[in-house]
Design an enzyme around this catalytic site. Structure first.
Site: not given
Length: 305
Positions: A178, A228, A298
């Protein structure tokens, strides 16, 4: 923040009025359907317009925020100061040369995935269900179903300061979980080059159908969310831990832990950013107390506290 009159005048020269919005609610432009107003919201249609906008904000020392499809972000209730740049259809083109696919930063991942499939190009099927643009996906090295952008991105053309157009090669991109170099360097992703492979139509279609079915059956795509909510903790799955903690369906105001997939916080109706942040904190505390595992969001939080 107070904007110089000259700043607004320069913005209006850089992009036409139909692609420049003032005091625009960001709830209209994010998949969460949450967020206060942006001082200015521009939709550039070319690399040249992106470069001009970046020059303007740097000259006037005004902050700039870049959005792709508005997924994976939570805009705070007081909105975003300065200029927000969002890539629309004009920067959503897709083309290919052999097994290399070129996509403008505003191209939706699902569209790029379908485009590749049309020409029997394989390697990008994993992206069919990610609800974002390819520019945003590069920025955060988005992934799903064991695939991620860092596996297929060969190069990126970006606008950096002083109208500098720079091509980043795979080695320059510093992909991690990420993470990409664009989270630190302030450059704006404008075009992405994907290195794919020749594949068989039937195999590609089966894979696309499988991933699409999984997403529809397991994720709350019918409700506004940012995708998410948490990064995957090492050795665990965030959604599983949250479910085991008994948090499915937990609400704070209009924000709710999805009853379909505990890894998603949804806007169940009228949720504010503060509702979402309070629910994130509640989930983190509960999971840590029960399992000793720290969950890290996230979702990118943008805007004024």
């Amino acid at each position: 923040m107070s904007m110089p009159v000259e700043f607004a005048a320069e913005l209006k020269k850089a992009v036409p009025p139909e692609r420049l919005l003032i005091n625009e609610p960001m709830s209209n432009h994010t998949t969460f359907r949450i967020g206060g107003p942006a001082d200015y919201l521009a939709f550039p249609a070319s690399l040249q317009e992106v470069a001009r906008l970046l020059d303007i904000v740097q000259h006037f020392n005004v902050p700039v925020t870049v959005l792709g499809n508005g997924s994976n972000v939570l805009v705070l209730d007081r909105g975003i100061r300065g200029l927000v740049v969002k890539f629309g259809p004009e920067m959503g083109y897709v083309r290919h040369d052999g097994t290399t696919v070129f996509a403008g930063a505003g191209a939706l991942l699902a569209d790029v995935s379908q485009y590749a499939a049309e020409f029997n190009l394989t390697g990008f099927e994993f992206a069919i269900g990610i609800p974002g643009s390819i520019g945003g996906a590069v920025f955060m090295n988005a992934g799903a179903y064991e695939g991620e952008m860092g596996q297929v991105v060969d190069a990126v053309t970006a606008v950096c300061g002083n109208s500098l157009l720079r091509r980043f090669t795979r080695e320059d991109l510093q992909f991690g979980y990420r993470h990409s170099v664009f989270q630190e360097n302030g450059c704006i992703v404008c075009e992405v080059e994907l290195a794919l492979c020749d594949g068989e139509d039937a195999t590609i279609r089966v894979r696309l159908d499988d991933y699409t079915t999984k997403r529809h059956s397991k994720q709350p795509i019918e409700m506004p969310s940012a995708g998410s909510t948490f990064k995957r903790p090492q050795g665990h799955y965030a959604g599983t831990l949250i479910e085991q903690a008994g948090l499915k369906g937990t609400r704070v105001g209009g924000a709710q832990v999805s009853t379909k997939h505990a890894g998603f916080i949804i806007n169940a109706g009228g949720a504010t950013a503060q509702d979402v942040l309070a629910l994130i904190s509640k989930v983190q505390d509960s999971v840590y107390k029960q399992f000793g595992v720290s969950l890290h969001p996230e979702v990118r939080v943008l805007g004024e506290e």
